[in-house]
Design a protein around this motif. Structure first.
Motif, PDB file in Angstrom:
ATOM      1  N   ARG A 143       9.008 -28.393  12.491  1.00  0.00           N
ATOM      2  CA  ARG A 143       9.242 -26.675  12.379  1.00  0.00           C
ATOM      3  C   ARG A 143       8.090 -26.079  13.562  1.00  0.00           C
ATOM      4  NH1 ARG A 143      10.339 -22.290   9.102  1.00  0.00           N
ATOM      5  NH2 ARG A 143       8.860 -20.313   8.621  1.00  0.00           N
ATOM      6  N   ASN A 171      12.807 -19.092   8.849  1.00  0.00           N
ATOM      7  CA  ASN A 171      13.880 -19.690   7.595  1.00  0.00           C
ATOM      8  C   ASN A 171      14.466 -20.825   9.269  1.00  0.00           C
ATOM      9  OD1 ASN A 171      13.683 -19.624   5.588  1.00  0.00           O
ATOM     10  ND2 ASN A 171      14.788 -17.945   4.663  1.00  0.00           N
ATOM     11  N   ASP A 198      17.541 -22.864  10.137  1.00  0.00           N
ATOM     12  CA  ASP A 198      18.910 -21.818  10.421  1.00  0.00           C
ATOM     13  C   ASP A 198      19.876 -23.291  11.169  1.00  0.00           C
ATOM     14  OD1 ASP A 198      21.434 -20.959   9.661  1.00  0.00           O
ATOM     15  OD2 ASP A 198      21.284 -20.321  11.235  1.00  0.00           O
ATOM     16  N   VAL A 217      14.995 -13.888   6.711  1.00  0.00           N
ATOM     17  CA  VAL A 217      15.863 -14.671   5.595  1.00  0.00           C
ATOM     18  C   VAL A 217      16.815 -13.711   5.648  1.00  0.00           C
ATOM     19  CG1 VAL A 217      16.287 -14.053   3.037  1.00  0.00           C
ATOM     20  CG2 VAL A 217      13.923 -15.300   4.301  1.00  0.00           C
ATOM     21  N   ASN A 270      19.832 -15.487   7.356  1.00  0.00           N
ATOM     22  CA  ASN A 270      19.848 -16.467   6.954  1.00  0.00           C
ATOM     23  C   ASN A 270      20.596 -16.354   5.821  1.00  0.00           C
ATOM     24  OD1 ASN A 270      19.949 -19.152   7.051  1.00  0.00           O
ATOM     25  ND2 ASN A 270      18.423 -19.373   5.317  1.00  0.00           N
TER      26      ASN A 270
END
Length: 435
Positions: A187, A209, A211, A232, A235
């Protein structure tokens, strides 16, 4: 506060209250103003019980964080936080300007030495001057701390990300990549690579997020080159749709994502070279050196709830259980250099236009000295503390933490500390800093 014995050897640091009592009782004198170091007049190393301290180093491209702390039963207590601000960008710009002037002189057919190409060999381990400066200045502060504190161990980030683990999670035992640490590595790498914004809509400052560019439901892998960041809504809207279908009406965005996905993190190779050069220099000190990755540092920081700064990253480097306390303020040391050997200033063509004075001290002061001025009257009335720039007229300029005060007569100025190539300021701990 940092403490030395009567022979100048480091003792265990003490609290500011204890240092004030020692100074008031006449048992100690001020050895150095910034960082503040006292020297005891009635104590030696043999008479003292020394627990020892540890030093954490968090290298960065523009600034490096250094933390001095004690460790007891896995819990760290921060004693001193220093943010070293480098001038690698200035060095790079000056080298570029010098090269341009030299090329210009040759192209104008002036009486100048012919270009030589037999002196271009680079020794093993060579680094560009701007990168070598970062290693040298960090080592300079580590050596200083060894003179002022009883350092027993050093912790340093050697790489920002464990790229082998990212590319092949099974490269070592499964226990290595189990749990949260591998996820933090991935991340943090993606946040740096994609500039903390959604790859599809460029949204920032919102939860992101991870992806899969080529969806896993359609055979996509977990390799870092197939991962990006998405908000979000994007995604959920993309889901398992192929990226070329999802971005059919936005071909420019599709081309940018595919191009950026194959591009490694900018300056990753240069940063890795510098970090390993720093590690090699630290091992030459003879101290035990513990290494860790940036992902582990962030994992430690999230467990303790500490904000993101270079100095707190240095405090959280390596294996630890918890952090009991960290300093309220950070000492910011900005590299200024020690002047230059040039005795002239040049025009835009590189030819001298004026001559500089040959002596650096004026009325006992030199540019870069830390001074304290008390002006009783006039428009500059008040107390000014900062870095001085001398003038042959006897009226100096003082750069304080907030402003530049010009034209202060030297009779109002008192010397606090000789120039050492650094400018010092303080800021509250927890403020965001340079990368």
């Amino acid at each position: 506060m940092l403490v030395l014995d009567k022979h100048g050897r480091p003792l265990q640091p003490c609290t500011p209250a204890r240092a004030r009592k020692l100074l008031a009782a006449g048992r100690a004198v001020v050895h150095r103003h910034t960082p503040f170091v006292i020297r005891l007049k009635d104590r030696t190393v043999q008479d003292s019980e020394i627990q020892g301290v540890e030093v954490g180093v968090d290298p960065g491209s523009k600034a490096t964080g250094v933390a001095v702390f004690t460790t007891r039963a896995g819990a760290r207590t921060g004693l001193l936080a220093i943010e070293i601000r480098h001038r690698g960008g200035q060095i790079r710009d000056k080298l570029t300007a010098r090269a341009a002037l030299r090329r210009g002189r040759r192209s104008r057919n002036l009486r100048y030495r012919a270009p030589r190409f037999n002196n271009r060999a680079r020794p093993q381990g060579w680094l560009a001057p701007s990168l070598r400066h970062r290693v040298d200045t960090t080592m300079s502060w580590v050596d200083r701390l060894r003179r002022w504190t009883p350092v027993t161990q050093v912790h340093v980030e050697t790489v920002a990300f464990d790229t082998q683990l990212l590319q092949n999670p099974t490269i070592q035992s499964t226990e290595y990549q189990a749990g949260e640490l591998a996820g933090y590595e991935v991340r943090e790498y993606l946040l740096e690579k994609w500039k903390r914004r959604c790859a599809y809509c460029n949204a920032t400052g919102i939860p992101l997020n991870i992806d899969h560019i080529h969806p896993r439901a359609r055979g996509g892998s977990d390799r870092i080159a197939n991962l990006t960041l998405a908000c979000v809504p994007c995604n959920q809207a993309k889901g398992s749709t192929p990226v070329d279908v999802f971005l059919t009406d936005r071909p420019a965005v599709l081309a940018r994502i595919l191009r950026q996905a194959k591009t490694p993190l900018r300056d990753a190779a240069a940063a890795s070279s510098t970090r390993w050069a720093l590690w090699r220099a630290l091992t030459c000190t003879g101290l035990p050196v513990q290494v860790a990755t940036g992902g582990r540092t962030k994992w430690n920081r999230h467990r303790t709830g500490a904000p993101k700064t270079h100095t707190l990253d240095a405090l959280h480097t390596g294996a630890l259980d918890t952090v009991v306390r960290w300093p309220n303020t950070t000492l910011v040391a900005t590299s200024t250099g020690r002047g230059s050997y040039a005795r002239t200033r040049s025009n835009r063509y590189g030819f001298p236009r004026l001559h500089l004075p040959r002596k650096k001290q004026v009325h006992g002061f030199a540019t870069g000295d830390l001074v304290h001025a008390v002006v009783p009257t006039g428009v500059k009335r008040g107390t000014h503390t900062g870095r001085v720039a001398v003038r042959t007229t006897g009226k100096f300029n003082i750069r304080t933490t907030t402003r530049l005060v010009q034209g202060i007569h030297h009779r109002h100025i008192r010397l606090l500390q000789r120039a050492d190539g650094w400018a010092y300021t303080r800021q509250p701990e927890g403020q965001p800093t340079h990368a």
